[in-house]
Design a protein around this motif. Structure first.
Motif: not given
Length: 116
Positions: A10-28
């Motif tokens: 997303g869009l955030v101002q300098a000094g701000g925070s974001l959290r990314l997620s990654c979901a894997a599925s299938g033959s793990i």
């Protein structure tokens, strides 16, 4: 077949925070390495951080102390907590999953934009 899907950009101002997620599925498989890469226009894709299934982590110098990578093996999900964001962190962030046998999977990318 394996799929990896990112979310949380997303869009955030300098000094701000974001959290990314990654979901894997299938033959793990049990032993693997997941990582976050980023790419901005005109630049090569670079490794930001990675974490193995036994929680050994790596961070690029540019994000050390500001970003935290983690994972939940039960959910096959990886996270990237990004704090103190800077305009130079602006990029498309990609999730990567590496499994034994040179299997290498990429997500479609999620945009992170940090305004000054």
């Amino acid at each position: 077949q394996v799929q990896v899907v990112e979310s949380g950009g997303g869009l955030v101002q300098a000094g701000g925070s974001l959290r990314l997620s990654c979901a894997a599925s299938g033959s793990i498989v049990r032993f693997n390495v997941m990582g976050w890469y980023r790419q901005s226009p005109g630049k090569q894709r670079e490794l930001v951080a990675s974490i193995s299934s036994v929680h050994i982590t790596y961070y690029a110098v540019s994000v050390k102390g500001r970003f935290t990578i983690s994972r939940d093996n039960a959910k096959n999900t990886m996270y990237l907590q990004m704090n103190s964001l800077k305009p130079e962190d602006t990029a498309t962030y990609y999730c990567n999953l590496k499994q034994p046998g040179a299997d290498n999977y990429w997500g479609q990318g999620t945009q992170v934009t940090v305004s000054s």
